[in-house]
Write a protein that holds these residues in place. Structure first.
Motif, PDB file in Angstrom:
ATOM      1  N   ALA A   1       0.843  -1.207   0.000  1.00 61.97           N
ATOM      2  CA  ALA A   1       0.000   0.000   0.000  1.00 61.97           C
ATOM      3  C   ALA A   1       0.873   1.249   0.000  1.00 61.97           C
ATOM      4  O   ALA A   1       0.614   2.204  -0.750  1.00 61.97           O
ATOM      5  N   LEU A   2       1.909   1.258   0.810  1.00 59.24           N
ATOM      6  CA  LEU A   2       2.820   2.404   0.850  1.00 59.24           C
ATOM      7  C   LEU A   2       3.589   2.552  -0.459  1.00 59.24           C
ATOM      8  O   LEU A   2       3.797   3.669  -0.937  1.00 59.24           O
ATOM      9  N   LEU A   3       4.004   1.434  -1.044  1.00 58.49           N
ATOM     10  CA  LEU A   3       4.708   1.479  -2.322  1.00 58.49           C
ATOM     11  C   LEU A   3       3.857   2.167  -3.382  1.00 58.49           C
ATOM     12  O   LEU A   3       4.332   3.037  -4.117  1.00 58.49           O
ATOM     13  N   MET A   4       2.591   1.782  -3.459  1.00 60.48           N
ATOM     14  CA  MET A   4       1.701   2.399  -4.452  1.00 60.48           C
ATOM     15  C   MET A   4       1.533   3.882  -4.160  1.00 60.48           C
ATOM     16  O   MET A   4       1.586   4.716  -5.060  1.00 60.48           O
ATOM     17  N   ARG A   5       1.349   4.232  -2.907  1.00 63.01           N
ATOM     18  CA  ARG A   5       1.154   5.636  -2.535  1.00 63.01           C
ATOM     19  C   ARG A   5       2.407   6.453  -2.801  1.00 63.01           C
ATOM     20  O   ARG A   5       2.352   7.521  -3.407  1.00 63.01           O
ATOM     21  N   PHE A   6       3.554   5.985  -2.335  1.00 62.02           N
ATOM     22  CA  PHE A   6       4.792   6.727  -2.519  1.00 62.02           C
ATOM     23  C   PHE A   6       5.205   6.776  -3.984  1.00 62.02           C
ATOM     24  O   PHE A   6       5.753   7.767  -4.457  1.00 62.02           O
ATOM     25  N   GLY A   7       4.936   5.692  -4.718  1.00 61.26           N
ATOM     26  CA  GLY A   7       5.249   5.686  -6.148  1.00 61.26           C
ATOM     27  C   GLY A   7       4.461   6.745  -6.895  1.00 61.26           C
ATOM     28  O   GLY A   7       5.001   7.472  -7.724  1.00 61.26           O
ATOM     29  N   GLU A   8       3.184   6.843  -6.584  1.00 60.49           N
ATOM     30  CA  GLU A   8       2.341   7.856  -7.225  1.00 60.49           C
ATOM     31  C   GLU A   8       2.778   9.261  -6.821  1.00 60.49           C
ATOM     32  O   GLU A   8       2.850  10.164  -7.650  1.00 60.49           O
ATOM     33  N   ALA A   9       3.090   9.451  -5.542  1.00 64.79           N
ATOM     34  CA  ALA A   9       3.541  10.762  -5.077  1.00 64.79           C
ATOM     35  C   ALA A   9       4.867  11.142  -5.744  1.00 64.79           C
ATOM     36  O   ALA A   9       5.063  12.303  -6.134  1.00 64.79           O
ATOM     37  N   THR A  10       5.753  10.187  -5.910  1.00 62.75           N
ATOM     38  CA  THR A  10       7.033  10.447  -6.569  1.00 62.75           C
ATOM     39  C   THR A  10       6.820  10.816  -8.026  1.00 62.75           C
ATOM     40  O   THR A  10       7.422  11.755  -8.541  1.00 62.75           O
ATOM     41  N   ARG A  11       5.905  10.103  -8.694  1.00 61.53           N
ATOM     42  CA  ARG A  11       5.610  10.400 -10.095  1.00 61.53           C
ATOM     43  C   ARG A  11       5.089  11.829 -10.235  1.00 61.53           C
ATOM     44  O   ARG A  11       5.521  12.572 -11.093  1.00 61.53           O
ATOM     45  N   ARG A  12       4.161  12.207  -9.369  1.00 61.84           N
ATOM     46  CA  ARG A  12       3.582  13.557  -9.447  1.00 61.84           C
ATOM     47  C   ARG A  12       4.596  14.631  -9.092  1.00 61.84           C
ATOM     48  O   ARG A  12       4.565  15.725  -9.640  1.00 61.84           O
ATOM     49  N   ALA A  13       5.480  14.343  -8.139  1.00 62.34           N
ATOM     50  CA  ALA A  13       6.414  15.350  -7.643  1.00 62.34           C
ATOM     51  C   ALA A  13       7.645  15.519  -8.521  1.00 62.34           C
ATOM     52  O   ALA A  13       8.366  16.505  -8.388  1.00 62.34           O
ATOM     53  N   THR A  14       7.888  14.556  -9.391  1.00 65.07           N
ATOM     54  CA  THR A  14       9.078  14.641 -10.235  1.00 65.07           C
ATOM     55  C   THR A  14       8.858  15.741 -11.258  1.00 65.07           C
ATOM     56  O   THR A  14       7.962  15.670 -12.081  1.00 65.07           O
ATOM     57  N   GLY A  15       9.688  16.752 -11.182  1.00 65.57           N
ATOM     58  CA  GLY A  15       9.467  17.943 -11.984  1.00 65.57           C
ATOM     59  C   GLY A  15       9.980  17.870 -13.408  1.00 65.57           C
ATOM     60  O   GLY A  15       9.658  18.739 -14.210  1.00 65.57           O
ATOM     61  N   THR A  16      10.760  16.862 -13.755  1.00 62.91           N
ATOM     62  CA  THR A  16      11.340  16.843 -15.092  1.00 62.91           C
ATOM     63  C   THR A  16      10.298  16.489 -16.136  1.00 62.91           C
ATOM     64  O   THR A  16       9.413  15.674 -15.910  1.00 62.91           O
ATOM     65  N   ALA A  17      10.413  17.117 -17.269  1.00 65.66           N
ATOM     66  CA  ALA A  17       9.461  16.905 -18.361  1.00 65.66           C
ATOM     67  C   ALA A  17       9.506  15.469 -18.874  1.00 65.66           C
ATOM     68  O   ALA A  17       8.500  14.955 -19.354  1.00 65.66           O
ATOM     69  N   GLU A  18      10.654  14.818 -18.760  1.00 67.99           N
ATOM     70  CA  GLU A  18      10.782  13.451 -19.278  1.00 67.99           C
ATOM     71  C   GLU A  18       9.759  12.504 -18.658  1.00 67.99           C
ATOM     72  O   GLU A  18       9.279  11.590 -19.307  1.00 67.99           O
ATOM     73  N   HIS A  19       9.445  12.725 -17.388  1.00 70.54           N
ATOM     74  CA  HIS A  19       8.500  11.846 -16.696  1.00 70.54           C
ATOM     75  C   HIS A  19       7.065  12.097 -17.133  1.00 70.54           C
ATOM     76  O   HIS A  19       6.193  11.292 -16.873  1.00 70.54           O
ATOM     77  N   ARG A  20       6.828  13.214 -17.757  1.00 71.89           N
ATOM     78  CA  ARG A  20       5.457  13.619 -18.043  1.00 71.89           C
ATOM     79  C   ARG A  20       5.093  13.584 -19.527  1.00 71.89           C
ATOM     80  O   ARG A  20       4.030  14.043 -19.896  1.00 71.89           O
ATOM     81  N   VAL A  21       5.949  13.023 -20.364  1.00 75.99           N
ATOM     82  CA  VAL A  21       5.638  12.984 -21.798  1.00 75.99           C
ATOM     83  C   VAL A  21       4.604  11.921 -22.141  1.00 75.99           C
ATOM     84  O   VAL A  21       4.069  11.921 -23.244  1.00 75.99           O
TER      85      VAL A  21
END
Length: 155
Positions: free
Chosen positions: A19-39
């Motif tokens: 449960a924490l892995l899913m939560r932290f993974g999603e939070a990390t994805r959203r918080a990562t500011g680089t454009a590469e993660h959001r293409v």
């Protein structure tokens, strides 16, 4: 009795950690500011990764592999096609269907996200030994396979 309690305690810990892995993974994805993660959004990335690994597929095979409803995959594939990230060609084994293939642009975007994520995990796991990283990769693969197998058995 003690073994049952220990196993139940371990399973409870696994449940909490997943449960924490899913939560932290999603939070990390959203918080990562680089454009590469959001293409690419998550669904597009997973579809393109699978097509890159497994080759062209029809929607049914793609839906089965990703454990999704065919209509969900059809919607996601339509969005990918609209964005020029996949192409559809007639399915040679079934004239009514189509085969989905990634375009060069789709593969390029997928590779950019993959590279960014690999770099991110490399940074996060920098102080882990090579053996620990390999063990984590193996165990996550086994967990994903167990989840897939369980979901396939459901009516």
């Amino acid at each position: 009795m003690s073994d049952d309690h220990d196993d139940e305690s371990t399973l409870g810990q696994i449940e909490t950690e997943v449960a924490l892995l899913m939560r932290f993974g999603e939070a990390t994805r959203r918080a990562t500011g680089t454009a590469e993660h959001r293409v690419l959004d998550r669904a597009a990335y997973v579809i393109l990764r699978h097509l890159a690994d497994a080759g062209p597929q029809n929607v049914s095979a793609l839906a089965a592999r990703l454990n999704l409803d065919g209509s969900t995959v059809t919607r996601q594939v339509s969005a990918l096609q609209r964005d020029g990230l996949i192409t559809r060609t007639p399915d040679p084994s079934d004239g009514r269907g189509t085969v989905i293939s990634p375009t060069a642009a789709g593969l390029q975007r997928m590779a950019a996200v993959q590279t960014a994520r690999t770099r991110l995990y490399g940074d996060m796991l920098a102080d882990w030994s090579t053996e620990d990283r390999a063990t984590l990769a193996t165990l996550l693969g086994r967990l994903n396979q167990a989840l897939l197998n369980r979901n396939r058995r459901r009516p």
